[in-house]
Scaffold this active site. Sequence first.
Site, mmCIF file in Angstrom:
data_model
loop_
_atom_site.group_PDB
_atom_site.id
_atom_site.type_symbol
_atom_site.label_atom_id
_atom_site.label_comp_id
_atom_site.label_asym_id
_atom_site.label_seq_id
_atom_site.Cartn_x
_atom_site.Cartn_y
_atom_site.Cartn_z
ATOM 1 N N ASP A 1 0.795 -1.228 0.000
ATOM 2 C CA ASP A 1 0.000 0.000 0.000
ATOM 3 C C ASP A 1 0.826 1.275 0.000
ATOM 4 O O ASP A 1 0.332 2.342 0.354
ATOM 5 C CB ASP A 1 -0.978 0.044 1.188
ATOM 6 C CG ASP A 1 -1.982 -1.089 1.146
ATOM 7 O OD1 ASP A 1 -2.713 -1.182 0.141
ATOM 8 O OD2 ASP A 1 -2.029 -1.887 2.094
ATOM 9 N N HIS B 1 -3.613 -2.189 -6.558
ATOM 10 C CA HIS B 1 -2.809 -0.994 -6.777
ATOM 11 C C HIS B 1 -3.703 0.102 -7.331
ATOM 12 O O HIS B 1 -4.150 0.033 -8.472
ATOM 13 C CB HIS B 1 -1.660 -1.308 -7.742
ATOM 14 C CG HIS B 1 -0.738 -2.375 -7.224
ATOM 15 N ND1 HIS B 1 0.243 -2.945 -7.976
ATOM 16 C CD2 HIS B 1 -0.654 -2.968 -6.007
ATOM 17 C CE1 HIS B 1 0.899 -3.851 -7.257
ATOM 18 N NE2 HIS B 1 0.359 -3.884 -6.058
#
Lengths: 433, 320
Positions: free
Chosen positions: A13, A44
């Site tokens: 992340d 993503h």
Amino acid sequence: MNHVIVVDLGYGDAGKGSVVDWLCSASRGYRTVVRFNGGAQAAHNVIRDDGRQHTFAQFGSGTFTPGVRTWLSRFMLVDPLALAAEAAHLASLGVTGALDLVTVDKDALLTTPYHRAANRARELARGGARHGSCGLGIGETASYALAHPAEAPRAGDCLAPRTLERKLKALREHLTDELGPLGPLGGPPLADLCDAYLAFAGRVKLADGADLRRLLRSGRVVFEGAQGVLLDEWRGFHPYTTWSTTTFANAEELLAEAGQSAVRLGVTRCYQVRHGPGPFVTEDPSLELPERHNGRNAWQGEFRTGHLDLVALRYAVEVTGGVDGIALTHLDVAEQHPELRVCRSYLVGGEPLTRIEPGPPHDLDHQQRLTSVLLGARPVLHEPPASWAEVVEAEAGAPVTLLSAGPAAAAKTERAFTRTAAPRNNIAEPAMS
Amino acid sequence: MGSGIWSTDVYDAAARYRAATGASAFAYSDSGATKTHHDLDPLGVTRESRDSAEHPQSVAIAVLFDVTGSMRLVPRALQAKLPQLLGLLLRHGYAENPQILFGAIGDATCDRAPLQIGQFESDNRMDDDLGKIMLEGGGGGQKTESYELALYFMARHTAIDCHEKRGKRGYLFIIGDEMAYSRLKHDEVKGVIGDTLAQDFTTSSVVREVQRKWDTYYILPEGSSYVGDSEVLDFWRALLGQNVIELADLDAVCETIALTIGLGEAAIDLDEGLADLQDVGSAAGTAVSKALATIGATRGELVVTEPPADLSGPSGNVRL
């Protein structure tokens, strides 16, 4: 060729997606994204300057730029069902024909609904002791393939109906036996699954390693990593890890086969985040930072936030064998949250600890010991620095070459590094141009 | 993250891989079409929403969206999102027998498809109409589009049982980001819809007439050129009062429309509707709650206005 490998130096992340999107934007000219670890559990997020948003799972995060192709290498765990749904969403955003732009290595393992069903049944049985799995069957896919390498369904099998059916049937029977009382194993009828996979092979280009080698010799490629180094199956904090090599290793292997090399770019936020359970020394539940795309999900538990952990960052850089450059992201959040701190050392049993000691390769006992040390460690927090980039650069021993103050490409700034950090190899200029 | 947000439905996947071209929901538009699809041509037609044995108490719902360039990527997103509307209405019981029409609005002064109008459908055939909409991407760049033509069509060329039999108006949603032209031009009506009018009419009189049959809402979504533009907002507020909705999150468009209908049907109040969204894990709650704050709080019986003088009486329509 000036290839680049993008790897997350934390628990995931960090913003790999937006960095890859930026690299693939027209002006930078990377035309292919190669995925080299993980599978459909990747998430993503890319938000374009025009407001379009997509959560990339299997397509490369550069897909918004017209013509950018995705290559799913043999290290990927491919989920053809999710790939179709992802392509449909991309089409709804105006990226039509995404399926024409993806190539899958025939040796890539398939993550099937049977893996997924087994994964969920086992995680449910584990109850509170969950490992933070995504519930997508990634671990099941990897472990079945380790135990039965020749029998594990692979992308190339979708070209051979009888082989495909035999392998899927064997897989289903094996998992059913294994689950026993935790069963029955869910999932669609075998014939319907075979049918969908055959349709996948009829639509998506399947290739082999020789094709990738040609590709690597003919144009610039971004290798897009999934998850993060601190979740690596061997270097993460066991057992809170993933079934995948999250360092540069897989990408380096593919490059070496083609006689190529690449710039190694590590990505980190200027604070720390983690999904699900496991060590997180600098976690601070009182932080309230904006997080648009990460919430709680049933399979991974809470999204956790904390302060920048330079001890963990140094460890990540060390176990990957060094980076040529660092992309430092979420500077806009740091700007708005002066309560963010920096951690340079821990206190463990009253003693300071500044280095997490890497163990020998493939030593899970060592990794488990690290986990227990970290679970008992307290962070020593310092005031935020005047320049996040300079602190990260000094502590990580690698230049910060990209600053990101927001998701869109327009919020990215290349940075000429100011001090001589020791580069890992002889690539003198980690700038990506 | 890793929540696995992409569907792994085996049947959807097979169908998607087999789709001949791998084409998007915008097949017609992307095929290089240069004029309105025959099925959506408003010339000389009336669209009907009728009760049937299956759908005894039909509720007419129309969603028309601006497809000109100022809307940028919004029309594509809408074309992809709107198929969810029917399911939302039914799942939550906001409307029992919805019949939904989709349409598109362009600019009669310069576009090739100034008005595109589907049929009222009560199942997913309405998706086919969406797929036939041509995304024009034109428009004149002067902050005005031919909304008044669309409103005129809805006033004069729809026949809806909920209104005719039960005196209950349908729901009309216009999604756009610009103003209407100030006058309905008789030559454009003739050319696009086929009616012969003796003169031009003011847009406000057209709005008053359409409101007799349609509970009319204007939605201004984020991502369009004139989002938050006070001139545009003021224009529509002057015409529609509180029925002007600023939508911060385009992803929430179906939820916003569905809740508005649920409120109108008195199937729910706003809090219940937002709770429904939370139950199904929708992230749209915040945007919807913001968008509908006014409507939910102050919604009352709508005053049914008398037909405006300049449009009452014989319409002078000549059907082609």
